[in-house]
Design a protein around this motif. Structure first.
Motif, PDB file in Angstrom:
ATOM      1  N   MET A   1       0.854  -1.169   0.000  1.00  0.00           N
ATOM      2  CA  MET A   1       0.000   0.000   0.000  1.00  0.00           C
ATOM      3  C   MET A   1       0.907   1.242   0.000  1.00  0.00           C
ATOM      4  O   MET A   1       1.904   1.281   0.708  1.00  0.00           O
ATOM      5  CB  MET A   1      -0.886  -0.042   1.238  1.00  0.00           C
ATOM      6  N   ASP A   2       0.531   2.236  -0.767  1.00  0.00           N
ATOM      7  CA  ASP A   2       1.400   3.407  -0.878  1.00  0.00           C
ATOM      8  C   ASP A   2       1.192   4.403   0.270  1.00  0.00           C
ATOM      9  O   ASP A   2       0.198   4.356   0.998  1.00  0.00           O
ATOM     10  CB  ASP A   2       1.264   4.074  -2.245  1.00  0.00           C
ATOM     11  N   ALA A   3       2.161   5.273   0.425  1.00  0.00           N
ATOM     12  CA  ALA A   3       2.168   6.235   1.525  1.00  0.00           C
ATOM     13  C   ALA A   3       0.937   7.133   1.510  1.00  0.00           C
ATOM     14  O   ALA A   3       0.341   7.396   2.561  1.00  0.00           O
ATOM     15  CB  ALA A   3       3.439   7.080   1.469  1.00  0.00           C
ATOM     16  N   ASN A   4       0.538   7.596   0.342  1.00  0.00           N
ATOM     17  CA  ASN A   4      -0.613   8.495   0.258  1.00  0.00           C
ATOM     18  C   ASN A   4      -1.891   7.822   0.745  1.00  0.00           C
ATOM     19  O   ASN A   4      -2.686   8.428   1.466  1.00  0.00           O
ATOM     20  CB  ASN A   4      -0.790   9.001  -1.178  1.00  0.00           C
ATOM     21  N   THR A   5      -2.077   6.580   0.364  1.00  0.00           N
ATOM     22  CA  THR A   5      -3.268   5.844   0.796  1.00  0.00           C
ATOM     23  C   THR A   5      -3.274   5.652   2.311  1.00  0.00           C
ATOM     24  O   THR A   5      -4.291   5.852   2.970  1.00  0.00           O
ATOM     25  CB  THR A   5      -3.343   4.480   0.082  1.00  0.00           C
ATOM     26  N   ILE A   6      -2.129   5.279   2.858  1.00  0.00           N
ATOM     27  CA  ILE A   6      -2.033   5.075   4.309  1.00  0.00           C
ATOM     28  C   ILE A   6      -2.328   6.371   5.053  1.00  0.00           C
ATOM     29  O   ILE A   6      -3.124   6.391   5.994  1.00  0.00           O
ATOM     30  CB  ILE A   6      -0.639   4.535   4.677  1.00  0.00           C
ATOM     31  N   ILE A   7      -1.714   7.460   4.613  1.00  0.00           N
ATOM     32  CA  ILE A   7      -1.921   8.754   5.264  1.00  0.00           C
ATOM     33  C   ILE A   7      -3.385   9.166   5.167  1.00  0.00           C
ATOM     34  O   ILE A   7      -3.980   9.618   6.154  1.00  0.00           O
ATOM     35  CB  ILE A   7      -0.973   9.807   4.667  1.00  0.00           C
ATOM     36  N   ASP A   8      -3.998   8.977   4.015  1.00  0.00           N
ATOM     37  CA  ASP A   8      -5.418   9.304   3.861  1.00  0.00           C
ATOM     38  C   ASP A   8      -6.290   8.453   4.770  1.00  0.00           C
ATOM     39  O   ASP A   8      -7.220   8.952   5.408  1.00  0.00           O
ATOM     40  CB  ASP A   8      -5.851   9.139   2.401  1.00  0.00           C
ATOM     41  N   ARG A   9      -5.998   7.157   4.868  1.00  0.00           N
ATOM     42  CA  ARG A   9      -6.781   6.267   5.730  1.00  0.00           C
ATOM     43  C   ARG A   9      -6.630   6.606   7.206  1.00  0.00           C
ATOM     44  O   ARG A   9      -7.512   6.312   8.011  1.00  0.00           O
ATOM     45  CB  ARG A   9      -6.390   4.807   5.502  1.00  0.00           C
ATOM     46  N   LEU A  10      -5.498   7.194   7.551  1.00  0.00           N
ATOM     47  CA  LEU A  10      -5.264   7.594   8.934  1.00  0.00           C
ATOM     48  C   LEU A  10      -5.879   8.942   9.271  1.00  0.00           C
ATOM     49  O   LEU A  10      -5.792   9.397  10.405  1.00  0.00           O
ATOM     50  CB  LEU A  10      -3.756   7.631   9.222  1.00  0.00           C
ATOM     51  N   GLY A  11      -6.476   9.599   8.294  1.00  0.00           N
ATOM     52  CA  GLY A  11      -7.158  10.860   8.558  1.00  0.00           C
ATOM     53  C   GLY A  11      -6.503  12.077   7.940  1.00  0.00           C
ATOM     54  O   GLY A  11      -6.912  13.202   8.215  1.00  0.00           O
ATOM     55  N   GLY A  12      -5.452  11.870   7.159  1.00  0.00           N
ATOM     56  CA  GLY A  12      -4.819  12.980   6.468  1.00  0.00           C
ATOM     57  C   GLY A  12      -3.529  13.438   7.119  1.00  0.00           C
ATOM     58  O   GLY A  12      -3.089  12.920   8.145  1.00  0.00           O
ATOM     59  N   THR A  13      -2.941  14.426   6.488  1.00  0.00           N
ATOM     60  CA  THR A  13      -1.626  14.930   6.883  1.00  0.00           C
ATOM     61  C   THR A  13      -1.585  15.396   8.333  1.00  0.00           C
ATOM     62  O   THR A  13      -0.695  15.003   9.098  1.00  0.00           O
ATOM     63  CB  THR A  13      -1.207  16.075   5.935  1.00  0.00           C
ATOM     64  N   SER A  14      -2.510  16.225   8.739  1.00  0.00           N
ATOM     65  CA  SER A  14      -2.503  16.759  10.111  1.00  0.00           C
ATOM     66  C   SER A  14      -2.712  15.670  11.144  1.00  0.00           C
ATOM     67  O   SER A  14      -2.055  15.674  12.203  1.00  0.00           O
ATOM     68  CB  SER A  14      -3.565  17.845  10.272  1.00  0.00           C
ATOM     69  N   ALA A  15      -3.605  14.738  10.863  1.00  0.00           N
ATOM     70  CA  ALA A  15      -3.871  13.646  11.804  1.00  0.00           C
ATOM     71  C   ALA A  15      -2.635  12.771  11.994  1.00  0.00           C
ATOM     72  O   ALA A  15      -2.293  12.391  13.122  1.00  0.00           O
ATOM     73  CB  ALA A  15      -5.052  12.808  11.325  1.00  0.00           C
ATOM     74  N   VAL A  16      -1.953  12.463  10.901  1.00  0.00           N
ATOM     75  CA  VAL A  16      -0.745  11.636  10.994  1.00  0.00           C
ATOM     76  C   VAL A  16       0.357  12.400  11.721  1.00  0.00           C
ATOM     77  O   VAL A  16       1.084  11.823  12.542  1.00  0.00           O
ATOM     78  CB  VAL A  16      -0.286  11.170   9.592  1.00  0.00           C
ATOM     79  N   ALA A  17       0.469  13.678  11.459  1.00  0.00           N
ATOM     80  CA  ALA A  17       1.465  14.488  12.160  1.00  0.00           C
ATOM     81  C   ALA A  17       1.215  14.452  13.671  1.00  0.00           C
ATOM     82  O   ALA A  17       2.166  14.300  14.457  1.00  0.00           O
ATOM     83  CB  ALA A  17       1.432  15.925  11.646  1.00  0.00           C
ATOM     84  N   LYS A  18      -0.030  14.550  14.083  1.00  0.00           N
ATOM     85  CA  LYS A  18      -0.355  14.492  15.515  1.00  0.00           C
ATOM     86  C   LYS A  18      -0.023  13.120  16.097  1.00  0.00           C
ATOM     87  O   LYS A  18       0.518  13.019  17.197  1.00  0.00           O
ATOM     88  CB  LYS A  18      -1.833  14.809  15.738  1.00  0.00           C
ATOM     89  N   LEU A  19      -0.357  12.059  15.353  1.00  0.00           N
ATOM     90  CA  LEU A  19      -0.056  10.705  15.830  1.00  0.00           C
ATOM     91  C   LEU A  19       1.443  10.511  16.039  1.00  0.00           C
ATOM     92  O   LEU A  19       1.860   9.843  16.985  1.00  0.00           O
ATOM     93  CB  LEU A  19      -0.557   9.655  14.824  1.00  0.00           C
ATOM     94  N   CYS A  20       2.248  11.083  15.155  1.00  0.00           N
ATOM     95  CA  CYS A  20       3.702  10.906  15.204  1.00  0.00           C
ATOM     96  C   CYS A  20       4.413  12.013  15.968  1.00  0.00           C
ATOM     97  O   CYS A  20       5.644  11.986  16.086  1.00  0.00           O
ATOM     98  CB  CYS A  20       4.255  10.823  13.785  1.00  0.00           C
ATOM     99  N   ASP A  21       3.652  12.983  16.469  1.00  0.00           N
ATOM    100  CA  ASP A  21       4.206  14.111  17.220  1.00  0.00           C
ATOM    101  C   ASP A  21       5.265  14.864  16.406  1.00  0.00           C
ATOM    102  O   ASP A  21       6.374  15.126  16.870  1.00  0.00           O
ATOM    103  CB  ASP A  21       4.788  13.635  18.559  1.00  0.00           C
ATOM    104  N   ILE A  22       4.881  15.166  15.157  1.00  0.00           N
ATOM    105  CA  ILE A  22       5.740  15.936  14.259  1.00  0.00           C
ATOM    106  C   ILE A  22       4.891  17.011  13.584  1.00  0.00           C
ATOM    107  O   ILE A  22       3.678  17.054  13.772  1.00  0.00           O
ATOM    108  CB  ILE A  22       6.410  15.040  13.186  1.00  0.00           C
ATOM    109  N   LYS A  23       5.525  17.853  12.797  1.00  0.00           N
ATOM    110  CA  LYS A  23       4.803  18.925  12.104  1.00  0.00           C
ATOM    111  C   LYS A  23       4.265  18.435  10.762  1.00  0.00           C
ATOM    112  O   LYS A  23       4.885  17.600  10.105  1.00  0.00           O
ATOM    113  CB  LYS A  23       5.723  20.123  11.909  1.00  0.00           C
ATOM    114  N   PRO A  24       3.092  18.939  10.361  1.00  0.00           N
ATOM    115  CA  PRO A  24       2.469  18.505   9.100  1.00  0.00           C
ATOM    116  C   PRO A  24       3.366  18.598   7.858  1.00  0.00           C
ATOM    117  O   PRO A  24       3.264  17.716   6.996  1.00  0.00           O
ATOM    118  CB  PRO A  24       1.236  19.413   8.974  1.00  0.00           C
TER     119      PRO A  24
END
Length: 66
Positions: A1-24
């Motif tokens: 599965m590609d990175a874009n699909t995973i990030i989208d399934r996780l709720g998008g750029t901001s959501a993934v940034a929050k999960l990983c405690d990094i900046k969008p």
């Protein structure tokens, strides 16, 4: 599965940034490159296995069992 699909399934750029405690912008860079760094990918897979396809989950289970 590609990175874009995973990030989208996780709720998008901001959501993934929050999960990983990094900046969008860091997550945006992953999307641009099409690759999630290994450490973050492993973390995301651990906390949200439902997002990843069953084949990938089976591969990890087999690796851990070995």
């Amino acid at each position: 599965m590609d990175a874009n699909t995973i990030i989208d399934r996780l709720g998008g750029t901001s959501a993934v940034a929050k999960l990983c405690d990094i900046k969008p912008p860091s997550v945006s860079e992953w999307k641009r490159k099409g690759v999630i760094p290994k450490a973050q990918a492993n973390y995301l897979r651990a906390i949200r296995p439902d997002v990843f396809d069953p084949e990938s989950a089976n591969d990890d289970t087999e690796k851990q069992a070995a």
